[in-house]
Design a protein around this motif. Structure first.
Motif, PDB file in Angstrom:
ATOM      1  N   VAL A 108       0.836  -1.205   0.000  1.00 15.53           N
ATOM      2  CA  VAL A 108       0.000   0.000   0.000  1.00 15.53           C
ATOM      3  C   VAL A 108       0.871   1.256   0.000  1.00 15.53           C
ATOM      4  CG1 VAL A 108      -1.766   1.262   1.272  1.00 15.53           C
ATOM      5  CG2 VAL A 108      -1.878  -1.230   1.130  1.00 15.53           C
ATOM      6  N   CYS A 132       0.935   4.171  -2.914  1.00 19.57           N
ATOM      7  CA  CYS A 132       0.647   5.569  -2.590  1.00 19.57           C
ATOM      8  C   CYS A 132       1.824   6.470  -2.965  1.00 19.57           C
ATOM      9  CB  CYS A 132       0.329   5.702  -1.102  1.00 19.57           C
ATOM     10  SG  CYS A 132      -1.236   4.921  -0.620  1.00 19.57           S
ATOM     11  N   PHE A 178      -1.056   4.507   7.832  1.00 21.94           N
ATOM     12  CA  PHE A 178      -1.364   3.092   7.632  1.00 21.94           C
ATOM     13  C   PHE A 178      -0.804   2.218   8.753  1.00 21.94           C
ATOM     14  CE2 PHE A 178      -1.105   4.648   3.125  1.00 21.94           C
ATOM     15  CZ  PHE A 178      -2.478   4.599   2.901  1.00 21.94           C
ATOM     16  N   LEU A 208      -4.996  -1.547  -6.789  1.00 25.22           N
ATOM     17  CA  LEU A 208      -5.061  -0.246  -6.120  1.00 25.22           C
ATOM     18  C   LEU A 208      -4.848   0.897  -7.097  1.00 25.22           C
ATOM     19  CD1 LEU A 208      -3.124  -1.092  -2.830  1.00 25.22           C
ATOM     20  CD2 LEU A 208      -5.589  -0.981  -3.192  1.00 25.22           C
ATOM     21  N   VAL A 232      -6.832   8.324   0.690  1.00 32.60           N
ATOM     22  CA  VAL A 232      -6.703   6.887   0.879  1.00 32.60           C
ATOM     23  C   VAL A 232      -6.421   6.621   2.353  1.00 32.60           C
ATOM     24  CG1 VAL A 232      -4.247   6.907   0.327  1.00 32.60           C
ATOM     25  CG2 VAL A 232      -5.513   4.782   0.125  1.00 32.60           C
ATOM     26  N   ALA A 250      -6.758   3.233   5.658  1.00 31.50           N
ATOM     27  CA  ALA A 250      -6.789   1.798   5.942  1.00 31.50           C
ATOM     28  C   ALA A 250      -7.890   1.492   6.936  1.00 31.50           C
ATOM     29  CB  ALA A 250      -5.445   1.327   6.481  1.00 31.50           C
ATOM     30  N   ILE A 289      -8.791  -1.253   2.123  1.00 31.49           N
ATOM     31  CA  ILE A 289      -8.161  -0.021   1.657  1.00 31.49           C
ATOM     32  C   ILE A 289      -9.270   0.865   1.102  1.00 31.49           C
ATOM     33  CG2 ILE A 289      -6.382   0.987   0.210  1.00 31.49           C
ATOM     34  CD1 ILE A 289      -5.378  -0.998   2.308  1.00 31.49           C
ATOM     35  N   THR A 345     -14.140   0.832  -1.109  1.00 28.27           N
ATOM     36  CA  THR A 345     -13.410   0.123  -0.063  1.00 28.27           C
ATOM     37  C   THR A 345     -13.138  -1.298  -0.531  1.00 28.27           C
ATOM     38  OG1 THR A 345     -14.531   1.441   1.625  1.00 28.27           O
ATOM     39  CG2 THR A 345     -13.356  -0.535   2.358  1.00 28.27           C
TER      40      THR A 345
END
Length: 499
Positions: free
Chosen positions: A341, A345, A362, A381, A399, A401, A410, A475
């Protein structure tokens, strides 16, 4: 539901209704008869008590009436001074057992009132009679009879009726199912053949011809002929489908190389032309004609580059869908979700966008592992993030978590154009694009279809919350293979880092 079962249920239901009516009638008449005898007994008791108190009613006369052994031994009697609101006296059998009837709310001064009560778990039927003494005080005589034997008898009767009715219905259902199956046996083979056709497991199956040349025999011949034609058509369609799938896969592979070459050459030409076109004073070096020609060449190269990029993206999407249709199994392993993740990002901040890119903390994903493919999870993603950038001309894309029970999520939230409720069920269909965005944003309508395939391969699901003109929230939920956290909550409003 088969005809055999439907017929059996019909007459079983009719039998059940009949037994319920018959059992209810038997129980009702037995109930009326049993409690009718108790009511007659109470009626005799209060008539006897009235006869013994003839000439007036007061406490002393009542005490004399209570000394009558026939009443005291058979019935339970309690006298209440309704005017003062207290129990005046009761018979010895009530005193010994420490029983007390509930005080009456309303009484009729013209005729007795009957009701059923429970005192300390014992059932009684009461006959309540209102009397006036010489001072016009209201006395209520409560004559009660114990109805435990009647209640036990009715309980046993009710149990017998229920068990007998259930047994009768079960026997009738089993017998009827057997008889219906025997009567409809000639079409059993037709049913089995229809099931095989529905599942598509074996179109080469043919119905055995066991009956004479009657209606069922003719039906069997007709169905066998239909099966033969269906098998031929299915085989032709299956061959065409495999050929088309191979073509899409092969074409995607073949187109990737020339497209990559085209893009590389275009980038090379742009680097070669850039010094001449971006000089401090290009008009001093080139004539106007040459400058115009080179400007047109530059625009052409830009168009070719954009189209090549778009075609490359389309080919990659078609290749992913071809793999999905071919049933390719991903190489999966236990992966730490947090690095994936964070990497997505970090790289997403370089994507073309107009909205503000907000990345939340996160930390909740620390130690969380999922069983899947890292490359496909990154692609998943990126699809949702690029989609959010595409449909958010201004505002924010955020974004964060989420962890709940045995799943990690996510959440990609944007403040873009959103969708209406009718569009949401169709957004994962191939080549579908919402009407509100057609002509305003570029795309092929394949991204969310690929995302749905990746989610399904990872045994996850996606939740969509959207409102037209206010934005959307996607989500992505993935099953957790391992987590160090026993309980997790949504991390909201923590360490937001606008980029």
């Amino acid at each position: 539901m088969s005809i055999r079962l439907r017929l059996t249920l019909w007459y079983s239901g009719l039998l059940t209704v009949t037994l319920i009516l018959l059992g209810g009638a038997i129980y009702f008449f037995t109930y009326m008869n049993s409690y009718g005898e108790v009511k007659n007994w109470l009626e005799d008791g209060y008539k006897q008590l009235i006869a013994e108190s003839r000439g007036g009613w007061d406490g002393q006369i009542y005490l004399n009436a209570l000394t009558n052994t026939s009443i005291q031994s058979e019935l339970y009697v309690q006298v209440v001074n309704k005017t003062a609101g207290f129990v005046f006296d009761k018979t010895t059998n009530m005193t010994v057992r420490q029983l007390s009837f509930p005080l009456p709310d309303k009484v009729d001064k013209k005729q007795p009132v009957y009701r059923n009560v429970t005192v300390k778990g014992y059932p009684f039927m009461l006959c309540e009679l209102a009397l006036l003494d010489r001072d016009n005080n209201v006395w209520v005589v409560q004559i009660g009879a114990f109805t435990g034997s009647q209640a036990d008898y009715l309980y046993d009767l009710r149990t017998i009726l229920i068990i007998a009715s259930l047994a009768a219905v079960l026997i009738a259902f089993t017998t009827g199912l057997f008889l219906a199956r025997k009567a409809l046996r000639p079409i059993e083979n037709v049913i089995q053949a229809s099931r095989k056709i529905a599942t598509g497991s074996d179109l080469s199956y043919r119905i055995p011809r066991e009956t004479p040349n009657d209606e069922i025999g003719k039906l069997t011949d007709t169905l066998n002929g239909m099966l033969e034609r269906l098998e031929t058509a299915y085989n032709e369609l299956d061959d065409a489908y495999h050929s088309q799938r191979r073509f899409v896969s092969d074409a995607s592979h073949e187109l990737r190389t020339p497209l990559t070459t085209i893009r590389g050459n275009i980038e090379l030409l742009e680097r070669m032309w850039r010094p001449a076109l971006d000089g401090d004073n290009p008009s001093a070096v080139l004539s106007e004609v040459e400058a115009a020609r080179e400007e047109m060449s530059r625009e052409a190269m830009r168009d070719i580059s954009e189209e090549a990029t778009r075609m490359s993206r389309l080919v990659n999407d078609l290749l992913s869908l071809a793999r999905a249709d071919a049933g390719i199994v991903m190489d999966k392993s236990n992966l730490d979700l947090l690095p994936i993740v964070e990497d997505v990002c970090r790289r997403a901040q370089h994507l073309p966008r107009k909205a503000e890119w907000i990345v939340n903390d996160f930390a909740i994903l620390e130690g969380v592992q999922v069983y899947g493919s890292a490359d496909y999870l990154r692609q998943l993603l990126f699809i949702f993030i690029e989609n959010a950038f595409k449909y958010t001309p201004s505002g924010t894309v955020e974004v964060s978590a989420v962890c709940r029970e045995d799943r990690a999520g996510i959440m990609i939230r944007d403040t873009g154009i959103g969708m209406n409720r009718e569009e949401v069920p169709k957004i994962f269909e191939r080549f579908y694009r919402a009407d509100i965005s057609r002509g305003k944003t570029a795309g092929t309508g394949l991204g969310l279809s690929i995302a749905k395939w990746i989610i399904d391969e990872h045994n996850g699901f996606v939740e969509v919350m959207t409102r037209e003109g206010e934005g959307s929230t996607f989500t992505v939920w993935l099953p957790v293979a391992f987590s160090r956290h026993a309980d997790s909550v949504i991390m909201e409003g923590m360490d937001r880092r606008p980029i």
